[in-house]
Design an enzyme around this catalytic site. Structure first.
Site, short mmCIF file in Angstrom:
data_model
loop_
_atom_site.label_atom_id
_atom_site.label_comp_id
_atom_site.label_asym_id
_atom_site.label_seq_id
_atom_site.Cartn_x
_atom_site.Cartn_y
_atom_site.Cartn_z
N SER A 1 47.09 46.31 40.04
CA SER A 1 47.92 45.47 40.89
C SER A 1 47.38 44.05 40.93
O SER A 1 46.17 43.83 40.75
CB SER A 1 47.94 46.02 42.32
OG SER A 1 48.49 45.10 43.24
N TYR B 1 44.02 49.92 49.70
CA TYR B 1 44.81 49.89 48.47
C TYR B 1 44.21 48.92 47.45
O TYR B 1 44.05 49.25 46.27
CB TYR B 1 46.25 49.50 48.81
CG TYR B 1 47.15 49.27 47.61
CD1 TYR B 1 47.75 50.34 46.96
CD2 TYR B 1 47.42 47.98 47.16
CE1 TYR B 1 48.60 50.13 45.88
CE2 TYR B 1 48.27 47.76 46.09
CZ TYR B 1 48.85 48.84 45.45
OH TYR B 1 49.68 48.63 44.38
#
Length: 271
Positions: free
Chosen positions: A163, A176
Site C-alpha cells: 500500500s 494496517y
C-alpha cells in the site's frame, strides 16, 4: 463489469472494454487470495482476459465470489473458487493443493487478501486487533507463498499487494500501515532468496482505490470516506490496478524482481 459498493463511494469498475487481451498469460495457472472483490476481482478478470486459468480464494462473501467466477468464465477462462481463511496456515495449504490437483501446478501467486481498521489513538488498539492485522495481511501472505513455492517452477511469479501507506504513513491506520511496511521488506528479501530458482517476486502499492476495504471508515469517520482522494482529484478504480498485475505476472517484466509499482494517482512516495 461494475458494482455499486456504497452510496459514499463511486461505483467500482473492474475491467473495461478498452483493455484488450493478447494471451500474455495463456494457460498460466493463477491463484489470487482475496480474489472475490476489489483489486483481487479486477486482477482475476484481467488475467482471465489474458488467457490464464484463475483460482480465487475468498473468506466469507459467497455472492461476491460467485460474481467473480461468472466474470472469469465470461472471459472464456477456467475458474476455481475456493473458500478459506488466509490467516490460517492449513487453509492456505489446502487452497494451493486444490489448484495443483485441478491444474497440475501454480505459475502465478497473487497475495492480495487484506483487512484494515482505523483508530484515533494507539491506545484503542487491542492485542487481538493488532494480531488480526498481521495474521490476515502478513502471515497469510507467508502461508500462501510457502505452500505455493513447493509447486512453482522457473519463470513463475509472485505478486504481493502492499500500500501507499507503507511509504507515506497514515495516522488512523497504524496497524494496517505496519503490516504493509512488513510486506515491503518481505517482498524484497524473498525476491533475493528466489533468484537462483528463477522465480520473480514483486509488489504493487495502490493508493486510495474504490474497494470494499474503504468501508472501514464508514462508521469511524464518514468525512474521511467522503474526502478520500489523490493528487489526481479522485479515487483509483480497480480496473486501473489490474494491468499492473498482468505486467508483473508475464514475461514483459522478466528483468524485474524485488520492485514496487506505485499506482496512487500521483502521491510522491520516494520509495
Amino acid at each position: 463489469m461494475s458494482d455499486h459498493i456504497d452510496d459514499l463511494l463511486p461505483p467500482a469498475e473492474y475491467i473495461t472494454d478498452a483493455y484488450k487481451g493478447s494471451d500474455k498469460l495463456a494457460d498460466k495457472r493463477v491463484l489470487i487470495t482475496g480474489g472475490d472483490s476489489g483489486i483481487g476481482r479486477a486482477v482475476a478478470l484481467h488475467m482471465a482476459r489474458e488467457g490464464a486459468k484463475v483460482a480465487i480464494l475468498y473468506h466469507t462473501d459467497e455472492d461476491s465470489a460467485r460474481t467473480t467466477r461468472e466474470g472469469i468464465e465470461a472471459e472464456g477462462a477456467d475458474a476455481l473458487v475456493l473458500q478459506g481463511d488466509t490467516a490460517d496456515s492449513h487453509s492456505c495449504k489446502k487452497a494451493v493443493e486444490s489448484v495443483v490437483s485441478q491444474w497440475g501446478g501454480i505459475d502465478v501467486l497473487v497475495n492480495n487478501a487484506g483487512m484494515q481498521k482505523p483508530y484515533h489513538d494507539l491506545s484503542e488498539v487491542s492485542d487481538e486487533d493488532w494480531q488480526q492485522h498481521f495474521d490476515v495481511n502478513m502471515s497469510g501472505m507467508f502461508y500462501a507463498t510457502r505452500a505455493a513455492l513447493e509447486h512453482m517452477k522457473e519463470g513463475a511469479s509472485i505478486i504481493n499487494t502492499t500500500s501507499v501507506n507503507a511509504y507515506v504513513g497514515n495516522d488512523v491506520l497504524v496497524p494496517y500501515t505496519a503490516t504493509k511496511g512488513a510486506i515491503v521488506g518481505y517482498t524484497r528479501a524473498l525476491s533475493q532468496q528466489l533468484l537462483s530458482r528463477g522465480i520473480r517476486v514483486n509488489q504493487v502499492a495502490p493508493g486510495p482505490v474504490v474497494t470494499e476495504i474503504q468501508l472501514a471508515f464508514k462508521d469511524f469517520d464518514k468525512d474521511i470516506l467522503k474526502s478520500m482522494s489523490s493528487p489526481m482529484g479522485r479515487l483509483g478504480q480497480p480496473y486501473e490496478m489490474g494491468p499492473a498485475y498482468v505486467f508483473l505476472a508475464c514475461q514483459d517484466s522478466s528483468f524485474m524482481t524485488g520492485q514496487t509499482l506505485h499506482l496512487n494517482g500521483g502521491m510522491i512516495t520516494n520509495g
